[in-house]
Design a protein around this motif. Structure first.
Motif, short mmCIF file in Angstrom:
data_model
loop_
_atom_site.label_atom_id
_atom_site.label_comp_id
_atom_site.label_asym_id
_atom_site.label_seq_id
_atom_site.Cartn_x
_atom_site.Cartn_y
_atom_site.Cartn_z
N LEU A 9 -103.82 -26.68 63.98
CA LEU A 9 -103.42 -25.39 63.44
C LEU A 9 -104.35 -24.30 63.92
N ILE A 10 -103.83 -23.09 63.85
CA ILE A 10 -104.63 -21.92 64.16
C ILE A 10 -105.12 -21.36 62.84
N CYS A 11 -106.42 -21.12 62.75
CA CYS A 11 -107.02 -20.68 61.49
C CYS A 11 -108.16 -19.72 61.80
N GLY A 12 -109.08 -19.59 60.88
CA GLY A 12 -110.28 -18.79 61.07
C GLY A 12 -111.49 -19.66 60.82
N ALA A 13 -112.63 -19.02 60.63
CA ALA A 13 -113.88 -19.76 60.41
C ALA A 13 -114.77 -18.97 59.46
N THR A 14 -115.79 -19.62 58.97
CA THR A 14 -116.79 -18.92 58.17
C THR A 14 -117.95 -18.54 59.08
N THR A 15 -118.64 -17.49 58.72
CA THR A 15 -119.77 -17.05 59.53
C THR A 15 -121.04 -17.77 59.11
N SER A 16 -122.01 -17.78 59.99
CA SER A 16 -123.30 -18.38 59.67
C SER A 16 -124.09 -17.48 58.72
N ASN A 17 -123.59 -16.27 58.50
CA ASN A 17 -124.26 -15.33 57.59
C ASN A 17 -123.85 -15.54 56.14
N SER A 18 -122.95 -16.48 55.89
CA SER A 18 -122.51 -16.72 54.52
C SER A 18 -123.68 -17.16 53.65
N LYS A 19 -123.72 -16.63 52.43
CA LYS A 19 -124.77 -16.99 51.48
C LYS A 19 -124.32 -18.21 50.68
N PRO A 20 -125.24 -19.00 50.18
CA PRO A 20 -124.86 -20.15 49.36
C PRO A 20 -123.91 -19.72 48.23
N GLY A 21 -122.82 -20.46 48.10
CA GLY A 21 -121.84 -20.17 47.06
C GLY A 21 -120.80 -19.14 47.45
N SER A 22 -120.93 -18.52 48.61
CA SER A 22 -119.90 -17.57 49.07
C SER A 22 -119.64 -17.82 50.56
N TYR A 23 -118.46 -17.46 50.97
CA TYR A 23 -118.07 -17.68 52.35
C TYR A 23 -117.52 -16.40 52.94
N ASP A 24 -118.03 -16.02 54.08
CA ASP A 24 -117.51 -14.88 54.81
C ASP A 24 -116.56 -15.41 55.88
N TYR A 25 -115.30 -15.08 55.73
CA TYR A 25 -114.26 -15.58 56.63
C TYR A 25 -114.11 -14.62 57.80
N CYS A 26 -114.03 -15.17 59.00
CA CYS A 26 -113.89 -14.32 60.19
C CYS A 26 -113.00 -15.03 61.21
#
Length: 119
Positions: A55-72
């Motif tokens: 599937l085609i999707c996105g990813a989380t960044t390495s800048n995400s803080k514990p307990g939160s996810y930054d989707y990019c």
């Protein structure tokens, strides 16, 4: 230079994958949300899974803080159906976890309604 029409633009909507052939080579055509087309061998470099089943999707960044996810990169990551290996569609199919590894890719251009792959 070898080139071939592999599908019509209307055959692949943004965020979709389509299996096709470039000569005898089994390929996948991917279309990102911005409407751009990309083509790769239809085989994961890890253990050979057919990527058209992924599937085609996105990813989380390495800048995400514990307990939160930054989707990019929404709609720009091709995920293998077997083991979840992720490849950056817009960056020559480079594996996110090991950017020195990448999928075999092809050049793509669009003329009229034709998606043309060439090498």
């Amino acid at each position: 230079m070898k080139e071939q029409i592999v599908c019509k633009t209307s055959d692949v909507q943004p965020g979709e994958i389509k299996e096709s052939y470039f000569g005898k080579q089994n390929i996948v055509v991917c279309r990102t949300p911005d409407g751009e087309f990309y083509a790769f061998m239809n085989q994961c470099i890890h253990q050979g899974a057919r990527l058209e089943k992924g599937l085609i999707c996105g990813a989380t960044t390495s800048n995400s803080k514990p307990g939160s996810y930054d989707y990019c990169h929404k709609g720009e990551i091709l995920r293998c159906p077997w083991h979840g290996r992720e490849f950056d569609i817009k960056n020559e199919g480079r594996m996110l976890a090991a950017p020195e590894k990448k999928l075999a890719h092809f050049q793509v251009r669009v003329e009229d309604e034709n998606v043309i792959v060439y090498k």
